[in-house]
Design a protein around this motif. Structure first.
Motif, PDB file in Angstrom:
ATOM      1  N   GLU A  78       0.830  -1.207   0.000  1.00  0.00           N
ATOM      2  CA  GLU A  78       0.000   0.000   0.000  1.00  0.00           C
ATOM      3  C   GLU A  78       0.865   1.258   0.000  1.00  0.00           C
ATOM      4  N   LEU A  79       1.945   1.238   0.779  1.00  0.00           N
ATOM      5  CA  LEU A  79       2.857   2.380   0.800  1.00  0.00           C
ATOM      6  C   LEU A  79       3.480   2.601  -0.577  1.00  0.00           C
ATOM      7  N   GLU A  80       3.912   1.508  -1.221  1.00  0.00           N
ATOM      8  CA  GLU A  80       4.489   1.606  -2.561  1.00  0.00           C
ATOM      9  C   GLU A  80       3.486   2.180  -3.555  1.00  0.00           C
ATOM     10  N   HIS A  81       2.260   1.713  -3.462  1.00  0.00           N
ATOM     11  CA  HIS A  81       1.221   2.118  -4.409  1.00  0.00           C
ATOM     12  C   HIS A  81       0.957   3.622  -4.361  1.00  0.00           C
ATOM     13  N   HIS A  82       0.988   4.198  -3.151  1.00  0.00           N
ATOM     14  CA  HIS A  82       0.619   5.597  -2.986  1.00  0.00           C
ATOM     15  C   HIS A  82       1.815   6.551  -2.969  1.00  0.00           C
ATOM     16  N   ALA A  83       3.020   6.027  -2.887  1.00  0.00           N
ATOM     17  CA  ALA A  83       4.203   6.888  -2.804  1.00  0.00           C
ATOM     18  C   ALA A  83       4.382   7.716  -4.070  1.00  0.00           C
ATOM     19  N   THR A  84       4.859   8.929  -3.910  1.00  0.00           N
ATOM     20  CA  THR A  84       5.154   9.776  -5.062  1.00  0.00           C
ATOM     21  C   THR A  84       6.533   9.471  -5.631  1.00  0.00           C
ATOM     22  N   LEU A  86      10.104   6.483  -4.739  1.00  0.00           N
ATOM     23  CA  LEU A  86      10.630   5.412  -3.902  1.00  0.00           C
ATOM     24  C   LEU A  86      12.146   5.408  -3.950  1.00  0.00           C
ATOM     25  N   ARG A  87      12.751   5.129  -2.797  1.00  0.00           N
ATOM     26  CA  ARG A  87      14.205   4.947  -2.726  1.00  0.00           C
ATOM     27  C   ARG A  87      14.467   3.696  -1.902  1.00  0.00           C
ATOM     28  N   THR A  88      15.539   2.982  -2.226  1.00  0.00           N
ATOM     29  CA  THR A  88      15.866   1.787  -1.453  1.00  0.00           C
ATOM     30  C   THR A  88      17.366   1.575  -1.444  1.00  0.00           C
ATOM     31  N   SER A  89      17.846   0.863  -0.444  1.00  0.00           N
ATOM     32  CA  SER A  89      19.247   0.439  -0.408  1.00  0.00           C
ATOM     33  C   SER A  89      19.289  -1.012   0.043  1.00  0.00           C
ATOM     34  N   GLN A  90      20.210  -1.779  -0.554  1.00  0.00           N
ATOM     35  CA  GLN A  90      20.358  -3.192  -0.220  1.00  0.00           C
ATOM     36  C   GLN A  90      21.839  -3.563  -0.238  1.00  0.00           C
ATOM     37  N   THR A 140       6.106   5.174 -11.018  1.00  0.00           N
ATOM     38  CA  THR A 140       6.703   5.807  -9.848  1.00  0.00           C
ATOM     39  C   THR A 140       8.216   5.942 -10.031  1.00  0.00           C
ATOM     40  N   PRO A 141       8.784   7.124  -9.794  1.00  0.00           N
ATOM     41  CA  PRO A 141      10.246   7.257  -9.823  1.00  0.00           C
ATOM     42  C   PRO A 141      10.883   6.372  -8.753  1.00  0.00           C
ATOM     43  N   TYR A 142      11.929   5.652  -9.127  1.00  0.00           N
ATOM     44  CA  TYR A 142      12.508   4.651  -8.224  1.00  0.00           C
ATOM     45  C   TYR A 142      14.033   4.712  -8.299  1.00  0.00           C
ATOM     46  N   THR A 143      14.670   4.863  -7.159  1.00  0.00           N
ATOM     47  CA  THR A 143      16.130   4.864  -7.076  1.00  0.00           C
ATOM     48  C   THR A 143      16.570   3.757  -6.134  1.00  0.00           C
ATOM     49  N   ALA A 144      17.415   2.853  -6.633  1.00  0.00           N
ATOM     50  CA  ALA A 144      17.914   1.740  -5.833  1.00  0.00           C
ATOM     51  C   ALA A 144      19.429   1.817  -5.739  1.00  0.00           C
TER      52      ALA A 144
END
Length: 257
Positions: A78-84, A86-90, A140-144
């Motif tokens: 749900e958070l992913e769906h509504h986010a303007t 997204l950023r993540t680190s792994q 959705t813009p996404y930076t990993a």
């Protein structure tokens, strides 16, 4: 202000205020604006964002999995769906939104405690469906940010690992997807041993962070902590290779398999 005082100003019962605050009752945009006036909130951007969130009462597709998957996974979706954005680190894993089905199947196949075969397939199907936010009409813009170690993990064996790397390379060409790699040769790495997911809201006060820990996901929304994780991700992006050099590194890793 006590719940009783707030209820008096709004012209409702104290129990109504308590149920609104607990999320048991929905609230209209007009009522959000009335509450904001009563609470002397002057941040118009925040008020507009909150009021705007009240209009969508449709059920999300993830609710189909309500009896099949842990609640934490549904909250994440749900958070992913509504986010303007997204950023993540792994460190050693490819982010779930960038995984191939075979890679995801290998990951879930190693869960502790073990999952039954049909549970694994539910998890894989849900994960792949989540990826739709990156490919919809307004993606959705996404930076990993990945550590190079993640490129050398052979989950599922050489064939699956190579296909996963090729998938990453292909996705990195998408306009809305940025994949940055921190190489082994980097002279530093911010202290974060777990995965971080950062969900941007329509205003910064509605940003949320999810930490991927051994005991399950943990949501963080306290402003000071959210700011700390934003700065941590900023630092990771600064020390990572630029997107083109990161793509070259992924290509070299795939060629070595």
């Amino acid at each position: 202000m006590s719940a009783t005082e707030a209820a008096t100003l709004l012209g409702v019962t104290q129990s109504r205020i308590s149920n609104i605050e607990a999320g048991r009752y929905g609230v209209s945009g007009n009522r959000v604006r009335a509450l904001a006036r009563n609470y002397a909130c002057s941040d118009q951007a925040l008020i507009d964002a909150l009021a705007g969130m009240t209009g969508d009462r449709t059920r999300g597709w993830w609710e189909e999995y309500q009896d099949l998957l842990p609640t934490g996974l549904l909250e994440l979706t749900e958070l992913e769906h509504h986010a303007t954005a997204l950023r993540t680190s792994q460190l050693v894993n490819v982010p779930g939104l960038l995984q191939t089905p075979d890679h995801a199947r290998s990951i879930f196949g190693q869960a502790v405690p073990p999952l039954l075969p049909h549970e694994v397939e539910h998890m894989v199907a849900h994960r792949i469906r989540r990826q739709g936010i990156l490919h919809r009409q307004r993606p959705t813009p996404y930076t990993a940010v990945l550590h190079e170690a993640a490129l050398h993990m052979r989950f599922g064996g050489t064939y699956v690992a190579k296909a996963q790397l090729r998938h990453l390379i292909e996705l990195s060409e998408h306009e809305n997807i940025t994949i940055l790699v921190i190489p082994f040769t980097s002279d530093g790495f911010p202290p974060s041993g777990h995965g971080i997911d950062y969900f941007s809201g329509p205003v910064s006060q509605l940003d949320t962070v999810q930490l991927d820990t051994t005991h399950g996901s943990e949501l963080v929304d306290a402003p000071a902590k959210v700011e700390m994780y934003r700065l941590l991700l900023d630092r990771m992006e600064e020390i990572a290779l630029p997107a083109e050099e990161s793509r070259d590194l992924m290509n070299r890793a795939a060629q070595r398999l």
